[in-house]
Design an enzyme around this catalytic site. Structure first.
Site, PDB file in Angstrom:
ATOM      1  N   ASP A  97     -63.637  55.038  39.452  1.00 30.04           N
ATOM      2  CA  ASP A  97     -62.857  55.557  39.356  1.00 30.04           C
ATOM      3  C   ASP A  97     -62.451  57.292  39.133  1.00 30.04           C
ATOM      4  OD1 ASP A  97     -62.789  55.785  36.737  1.00 30.04           O
ATOM      5  OD2 ASP A  97     -61.909  54.716  36.579  1.00 30.04           O
ATOM      6  N   GLU A 119     -67.664  47.615  41.381  1.00 27.06           N
ATOM      7  CA  GLU A 119     -66.388  47.945  39.493  1.00 27.06           C
ATOM      8  C   GLU A 119     -65.508  47.794  40.312  1.00 27.06           C
ATOM      9  OE1 GLU A 119     -67.597  50.200  35.616  1.00 27.06           O
ATOM     10  OE2 GLU A 119     -65.411  50.676  36.396  1.00 27.06           O
ATOM     11  N   GLU A 133     -57.290  58.477  36.816  1.00 24.85           N
ATOM     12  CA  GLU A 133     -58.803  57.940  37.810  1.00 24.85           C
ATOM     13  C   GLU A 133     -57.852  56.532  38.776  1.00 24.85           C
ATOM     14  OE1 GLU A 133     -60.240  59.870  34.064  1.00 24.85           O
ATOM     15  OE2 GLU A 133     -58.983  59.113  34.229  1.00 24.85           O
ATOM     16  N   HIS A 222     -62.106  61.688  25.495  1.00 19.31           N
ATOM     17  CA  HIS A 222     -62.938  62.670  26.040  1.00 19.31           C
ATOM     18  C   HIS A 222     -61.587  62.714  27.329  1.00 19.31           C
ATOM     19  CE1 HIS A 222     -64.697  59.526  28.105  1.00 19.31           C
ATOM     20  NE2 HIS A 222     -63.836  60.418  29.726  1.00 19.31           N
ATOM     21  N   ARG A 224     -58.407  62.584  30.030  1.00 22.82           N
ATOM     22  CA  ARG A 224     -56.961  63.844  30.246  1.00 22.82           C
ATOM     23  C   ARG A 224     -55.524  63.406  29.465  1.00 22.82           C
ATOM     24  NH1 ARG A 224     -60.783  64.612  34.148  1.00 22.82           N
ATOM     25  NH2 ARG A 224     -61.303  66.850  35.054  1.00 22.82           N
ATOM     26  N   HIS A 255     -67.782  65.684  23.131  1.00 21.39           N
ATOM     27  CA  HIS A 255     -67.480  65.389  24.614  1.00 21.39           C
ATOM     28  C   HIS A 255     -68.260  67.379  25.163  1.00 21.39           C
ATOM     29  CE1 HIS A 255     -66.468  65.901  28.882  1.00 21.39           C
ATOM     30  NE2 HIS A 255     -67.171  64.163  29.065  1.00 21.39           N
TER      31      HIS A 255
END
Length: 384
Positions: A97, A119, A133, A222, A224, A255
């Site tokens: 993704d 996936e 994603e 991490h 967004r 991160h």
């Protein structure tokens, strides 16, 4: 002989695609295996390539300081145009993704090259969670000719979208293939384990602290959609948990994204070097991370892949997101959603630390993501 091009650009993709690259390379009579990396994550990507001895044929090297989604999408799309014209693959394989996957699939579509999606079929059905994603994988799914679904539930998602049933194969998740390979490597090599302990100490955590009865909670974050107040809530909860449980270490490999590091400093201050049982350490390469995860008792994360990996090691996972595209893990009992809610994070971590029966219920649940043979099943689909 088929020309197979595998395209990926981030560390999580590389972890899941590297075993597939190696599986295709076992059959040189059937496949010419071509690897193209975009460098969406640079340093973290290179670490995984080195670990699995994967050598890219093409490297778009797109990463720039302060890049946004427009930058990544446009650079991958234009970079792939030239790579595809030069290499002329029969099939382009993308994973999951990421923006790399979506843009590479679109680039292949523009040249009428069939796309295989590893996936495939994960869904939250909310285009802004996770963002970007969820839309990336939906777009990739519309383009794909071959859909390799990790679970039966993922297959059902695709069937509900009227995807051709003949294009879908349930394979398990390739991350379990990668995990099995890495754990076996660590277990078989005493010298490597010593090296990993030294590496972790250099990054900021001495694993020998756990030699007695001391426990460790591993944290990653991490996403967004958690930037801003979400991360402030997460960091505040972690700070209070560390104070409440002085005999437990809380380890957070940070991160590199400044949006992740800023709220950490807001909550914990500028100096992160002397916080007692709270350890903010530098990002880890995959081998060190798996070793650390194996030593932990709980994993607190907003990562997708870790929801699949940690249960494979018997670790309960608390997911700091409001939705997950991996409901199989929630249904199996290996994962719980806590969002970025301060009270939920405090309650669930405390319950797992205080209640052995509650802990055992999660840690002994069966991982629904496969048996480590996903790559074999994918490659078999293309052997004539």
């Amino acid at each position: 002989m088929k020309k197979i091009m595998l395209v990926f650009g981030t560390r999580p993709e590389a972890i899941k695609m590297a075993p597939l690259v190696k599986e295709f390379q076992k059959y040189p009579k059937f496949f010419q295996t071509i690897v193209c990396v975009t460098g969406q994550h640079r340093e973290m990507l290179d670490q995984v390539l080195s670990l699995f001895n994967v050598y890219p044929d093409y490297d778009l090297n797109i990463m720039q300081q302060g890049q946004d989604l427009y930058d990544v999408t446009s650079r991958v799309l234009i970079g792939m145009r030239d790579v595809l014209k030069q290499s002329l693959p029969d099939i382009v394989i993308v994973h999951g993704d990421t923006t790399t996957s979506m843009a590479a699939a679109l680039a292949a579509f523009y040249q009428q090259i069939p796309v295989a999606h590893v996936e495939a079929g994960l869904r939250t059905h909310c285009i802004y969670s996770p963002w970007p994603e969820e839309m990336n994988r939906q777009i990739t799914g519309r383009i794909a000719t071959y859909n390799f679904a990790p679970t039966v539930m993922s297959k059902q998602n695709l069937l509900k979208e009227n995807v051709n049933p003949d294009s879908i194969i349930v394979t398990g998740n390739t991350v379990i293939d990668a995990l099995h390979q890495v754990v076996a490597k660590i277990e078989a090599d005493v010298k490597l384990r010593v090296e990993l302990e030294i590496t972790l100490k250099g990054c900021g955590y001495d694993i020998k602290r756990l030699n007695g009865k001391r426990k460790m909670v591993l944290i990653t974050g991490h996403r967004r959609e958690n930037f801003g107040n979400g991360f402030i809530n997460i960091c505040t909860a972690i700070k209070d948990l560390a104070l409440q449980y002085p005999d437990v270490d809380f380890v957070y490999p940070m991160h590199l994204n400044p949006n992740v590091r800023k709220p950490i400093h807001q909550v914990f201050g500028d100096d992160l070097s002397n916080l007692g049982n709270m350890f903010f350490i530098e990002p880890l390469e995959y081998l060190s991370f798996v070793y650390l995860m194996e030593k932990s008792i709980i994993v607190l994360t907003d990562s997708g892949g870790i929801q699949e990996e940690a249960p494979g090691l018997g670790k309960p996972v608390l997911v700091m997101r409001d939705t997950t595209e991996r409901p199989e893990a929630v249904n199996a009992g290996t994962v719980k959603l806590v969002g970025t809610d301060y009270n939920k994070i405090m309650k669930e971590v405390s319950s797992l630390l205080n209640n052995p029966i509650y802990y055992e219920t999660m840690s002994l649940s069966v991982n629904p993501y496969g048996d480590g043979l996903a790559c074999h099943r994918i490659v078999n689909r293309f052997i004539d």
